[in-house]
Design an enzyme around this catalytic site. Structure first.
Site, PDB file in Angstrom:
ATOM      1  N   ASP A  73       4.565   0.101   3.113  1.00 31.95           N
ATOM      2  CA  ASP A  73       5.021  -1.083   2.413  1.00 31.95           C
ATOM      3  C   ASP A  73       5.042  -2.276   3.361  1.00 31.95           C
ATOM      4  OD1 ASP A  73       6.644  -2.662   0.337  1.00 31.95           O
ATOM      5  OD2 ASP A  73       6.499  -0.674  -0.578  1.00 31.95           O
ATOM      6  N   HIS A 121      10.453  -5.957  -0.114  1.00 33.36           N
ATOM      7  CA  HIS A 121       9.998  -4.834  -0.926  1.00 33.36           C
ATOM      8  C   HIS A 121      10.127  -3.506  -0.193  1.00 33.36           C
ATOM      9  CE1 HIS A 121       7.007  -2.363  -3.248  1.00 33.36           C
ATOM     10  NE2 HIS A 121       7.759  -2.860  -4.193  1.00 33.36           N
ATOM     11  N   SER A 157       6.936   0.428  -9.587  1.00 31.23           N
ATOM     12  CA  SER A 157       7.083   0.561  -8.142  1.00 31.23           C
ATOM     13  C   SER A 157       8.516   0.889  -7.776  1.00 31.23           C
ATOM     14  CB  SER A 157       6.652  -0.725  -7.433  1.00 31.23           C
ATOM     15  OG  SER A 157       7.583  -1.750  -7.656  1.00 31.23           O
TER      16      SER A 157
END
Length: 991
Positions: free
Chosen positions: A203, A234, A400
């Site tokens: 990520d 994120h 996600s």
């Protein structure tokens, strides 16, 4: 279904997009090159991934290339790109070269010819946008990988225990703690918290001193930015859902060892080479679980896909989100659509499928097979609470978010197995078996929406705690009477004489990374009546890694044409795996698949429709532009164009109207026209064999077949304006066709005196009170006398000002509200033909208003000879033929169409989705000539490494229309009146 390797090996990486995004400031750090250290290379140049057959030290690969490419011309044309990251300390199987554009073809060809080199691919750019799940970006340049979140992202929305928090806010916080909803505390109470489980989070990185994590083992940076921190949030959020320990936003497995792989820059850019290096490093250091909350539509990115296979083959369990392209069908993202990856979809707290969650089926297998069931499981994906960048919690939504929920559960379950037994018991197949077999099937959603169902942590724990390695099939039951779960199979019963019904099940082999089918699968009916069902099988020659496919080809035998009832039985399949370390004999496991089929008498011909899937080209492999040019947020036509993907609502409508629809993934020579009332041809982009054109003409004139054809726009200037220069591959990319392949359709329709034009028409019109929107459709420029032709005032946009992605600007349209012919119907011999210039009103992806009412009227005409008084009014009947030859579009001469086509340069042959008696032959009523077809414009260049690169080819096309224009009153039927039984060409043993 074709073999998986055959699909993935079709093409190199595809970089399809219409929006040019800037490259990051500086590509991955590089220095050195052919001819000496530090030698600079003047622009323009592009980077390529060179894959080798063996793992070696980078220095060895470099010395090898230097030695083999010493030619004076080549030496100055390429440069070795140094990759300074943690993987540099270990052997590698690839290199990155920067190659000057002027000598690109020569250098790439020279590198490919080397003995140690496996292949060469462009180093694709991955773009990811942090947007709402309900506001996905259009595919950007390069291989689009998007974060697939985040609906409702609010950096400032922190949780707190204070009097100012409203009751609704407390409820939200309570519901967002999915650890409680899935019962993680029960396993915590047994001492299972993810200890000694190595979790790789690919990520945006994470802070080293983040207070929510007590077990960050390693942070690595794979980008060209000099930081390990997460500046976007994120990566931190995903890590928090998996392993956070904060009381307000706890993760599932707080003692999991976190390995943060920073693979995206702050600008949300990554490269194939960054992923490959990071994947290699994850294999080297022995990761247990890997989460990828990213995805894209391109499953033919060979280096990426095959590295995922290698990753799972090394016993790393990969969890990935299926995408936020829902509620549209056929929108699964890669790598979640791979059978060796656990693909996760999303639900809300009411156990409804989240509107944004992508839907199946997989489209790898089209057109000759049928897609697999995906997602594997679904998990909560709305208002999930997780960690912020520095401190505090926030909520996000999207698949996600659902992916780390499942990844956290996987880490928790992983710790259930004693550490000394984990690697011998746990593997990607075993974990998927525990998840799908433990999942709770939700009432309402079908299998392409929910997969096996809602994640059930406790049930999966019960399966896994005493797990013994075995093989299984997913789904374990095919109950075609169970609606709506087994949609679309439960919506249409089977009957004799139909095309095979294909169901593609997944083999999960928990016994070993490689396996084989021991003997032919066996169909065992429960009663004698079950012998009316013919079951043929295709399956993986090699089950690797951990997974394979079992495709069932189901048909009711001819003697069952009047049977009505239920057929039950079992399919048994034995899998064996080579002996494991320390074992003396192979492992074997017998899988049982329960089958329940509803059978009805064969319907009358007028109610049987055949859907042409064969002549559809989708993304990937080609740059096929969207059908409606007014759609800005979905620039590619990539949903499969199948009755069970973006035409699924149409399928349901036809069933509700009493029609039976079969799918043909083979040429038009591979069906018997006397069985069908209508051949339905919608939004088709491929070419046609000469034999197909000739047979279809005979089917209509002599056998009474009806044709219902829905076309699309085709305008060369518009396609040219949609061409873009891809900075990544340093090449031009262009649409391989328009919304439909009008030049090919015109050849098909030429024997009937029908032709379509090159106008792009938009507008609204009404027939007998039915309002319909016409979206980027075309016009009819030729139609014979006696036919019925309808014209309306529509806006012509084919000459309007358009931007680089072909967006129509109505205000600048040069021609407005002209009378254009768009709907025509005629009788031809014993048959009937209806042509409509737009298919968007049937496509659920971007439909403004549907035209199902029109389709029903058309089918009544083509299948049952019923003439609606409005559509067949005297005013619409032509006294003289319409002929506007000047408006007929011609093929582009600068596109290597053979790369994408199943016709150009290919052999005419019937595939496994046609009747078994003709499979492997040229088909019904056609002599097997063994010829292939190649149009002059579509010259094949097998050495081309970039399929979408435009090439200059002289236009030497010979006009075939005149040759094919046959007088319908005196047809030359001699070729088609051969009464021999072409169904007897080849015999197949029934299983």
């Amino acid at each position: 279904m074709e073999k998986r390797l055959a699909y993935v090996a079709l093409l190199p990486v595809l970089l399809l997009t219409l929006r040019i995004l800037p490259l990051p400031s500086g590509s991955p750090n590089g220095s050195g090159g052919a001819g000496g250290e530090g030698k600079t290379l003047p622009p323009p140049a592009s980077r390529y991934v060179v894959r080798f057959l063996e793992y070696r030290r980078a220095e060895e690969h470099r010395e090898y290339l230097d030695g083999e490419l010493r030619g004076a011309a080549l030496a100055a044309s390429w440069r070795w790109v140094e990759r300074r990251n943690p993987a540099a300390a270990f052997p590698t199987d690839f290199a990155v070269l920067e190659i000057r554009d002027a000598h690109r073809e020569a250098v790439v060809a020279a590198v490919r010819a080397l003995g140690r080199v496996r292949d060469v691919h462009a180093d694709a750019t991955y773009s990811r946008s942090v947007l709402s799940a309900a506001d996905r970006p259009p595919p950007g340049r390069g291989k689009l990988f998007t974060a697939m979140s985040f609906e409702g992202e609010e950096e400032g929305r922190e949780t707190a225990n204070s009097s100012s928090v409203t009751w609704g806010r407390r409820l939200l916080l309570q519901r967002s703690q999915v650890t409680s909803l899935f019962g993680a505390e029960r396993l915590w109470g047994k001492g299972f918290t993810g200890k000694k489980v190595k979790m790789a989070i690919f990520d945006t990185g994470i802070r080293a001193d983040h207070p929510h994590f007590r077990n960050i083992k390693e942070r690595t940076n794979w980008t060209n930015e000099d930081t390990l921190n997460d500046n976007l949030g994120h990566g931190t959020f995903v890590a928090g859902v998996i392993a956070g320990q904060d009381a307000e936003c706890p993760g599932f497995a707080p003692d999991t060892e976190i390995y943060a792989f920073r693979v995206f820059t702050d600008a949300q850019i990554s490269y194939t080479s960054w992923f490959l290096d990071a994947f290699n490093y994850a294999i080297t250091i022995g990761m247990d679980v890997l989460n990828l909350s990213i995805g894209g539509p391109d499953y033919l990115d060979l280096p990426f896909v095959e590295k995922v296979w290698e990753l799972t083959a090394n016993n790393i369990i990969m969890v990935s989100a299926i995408g936020n392209d829902g509620p549209l069908y056929g929108t699964l993202n890669n790598p979640a659509d791979q059978s060796d990856v656990i693909g996760v979809g999303g639900i809300d707290y009411n156990n409804h499928i989240a509107s944004f969650s992508s839907r199946g089926m997989t489209t790898w297998e089209l057109p000759h097979g049928y897609g697999r069931v995906k997602p594997d499981v679904v998990a909560y994906s709305r208002d999930i609470i997780g960690s912020k960048i520095s401190t505090g919690c926030k909520t996000l939504s999207g698949t996600s978010v659902a992916s780390p929920v499942v990844a956290g559960v996987v880490c928790l379950l992983f710790s259930v197995i004693p550490e000394d037994k984990r690697k011998s018991v746990l593997n990607p197949a075993a974990m998927k078996q525990a998840l799908v077999e433990g999942a709770s099937k939700l009432p309402g959603p079908n299998m392409y929406e929910q997969g096996a169902g809602k994640l059930d942590l406790w049930q999966s724990y019960e399966i896994l705690k005493n797990y013994q390695p075995r093989a299984s099939i997913f789904p374990t039951t095919l109950d075609f009477t169970d609606c709506p779960y087994f949609w679309p199979f439960c919506r249409q019963p089977m009957y004799a004489g139909a095309m095979p019904v294909i169901f593609n099940a997944t083999i999960l082999n928990g016994m070993g990374v490689i396996g084989y089918v021991k003997d032919q699968p066996l169909w065992q009916p429960s009663e004698d009546i079950g012998n009316l069902l013919s079951v043929h099988f295709t399956y993986s020659d090699v089950i690797w890694p951990w997974t394979g496919y079992l495709a069932l080809h189901l048909q009711v035998k001819d003697e069952g044409s009047q049977f009505s009832g239920i057929i039950n039985g079992n399919v048994t399949l034995t899998i064996y795996t080579p002996a494991a370390h320390g074992e003396s004999s192979p492992r074997t496991s017998t899988c049982v698949l329960y089958l329940k089929i509803k059978v009805v008498p064969t319907p009358v011909r007028s109610k049987r429709i055949l859907w042409d899937q064969y002549h559809n080209i989708k993304y990937p492999s080609g740059y096929v532009p969207r059908d409606s040019l007014n759609v800005h947020n979905d620039i590619l036509d990539w949903h499969g164009d199948h009755l069970h993907t973006n035409f699924h609502i149409l399928f349901n409508m036809l069933r509700d109207a009493g029609y039976y629809i079969e799918t043909l993934g083979s040429p038009l020579t591979c069906f018997d026209a006397s069985n069908y009332g209508t051949l339905l041809m919608v939004d088709l982009e491929d070419e046609y064999f000469d034999e197909e054109i000739q047979k279809l003409r005979d089917d209509v004139i002599h056998k009474g077949l009806g044709i219902a054809l829905f076309a699309e726009w085709y305008h060369v200037d518009t396609m040219v304006k949609m061409t873009f220069f891809d900075e990544n591959t340093r090449s031009w990319w262009t649409p391989i066709t328009g919304g439909a392949n009008i030049p090919a359709l015109n050849e098909l329709l030429a024997p009937f005196g029908i032709a379509l034009g090159d106008k792009i028409l938009t507008g609204d019109f009404s027939i007998n009170g039915e309002q319909t929107h016409y979206a980027s459709g075309t016009d009819i420029v030729q139609f014979p006398a006696g036919g019925f032709l309808h014209s309306f005032q529509l806006q012509e946009n084919s000459k309007s000002a358009q931007d680089h992605i072909g967006t129509i600007d109505p205000e600048n349209s040069q021609e407005k509200n002209k009378l254009s012919s768009i709907l025509g119907m005629m009788e031809a011999g014993e048959g009937r033909i209806a042509v409509y210039g737009d298919s968007n009103c049937l496509d659920s992806s971007h439909m403004v208003t549907n035209c199902y009412w029109l389709l029903r009227k058309i089918l009544e005409f083509t299948g049952d000879r019923v003439k609606d008084p409005v559509l067949f009014s005297k005013a619409a009947q032509l006294k003289f033929p319409v002929f506007e030859n000047i408006h007929q579009p011609s093929r582009r001469s600068d596109v290597n169409f053979s790369t994408y086509s199943t016709v150009i340069g290919k052999e005419l042959i019937c595939h496994q989705d046609s009747r078994f008696e003709v499979r492997g032959t040229k088909g019904y009523g056609v002599q097997p000539t063994g010829t292939t077809r190649k149009l002059p414009e579509y010259q094949m260049d097998e050495s081309s490494s970039s399929p979408n690169v435009t090439i200059q080819i002289p236009d030497s096309r010979q006009d075939k229309v005149e040759r094919l224009q046959i007088n319908l009153s005196t047809p030359d039927a001699a070729k088609f009146d051969d009464k021999r039984d072409y169904f007897g060409f080849i015999g197949h043993e029934e299983v």
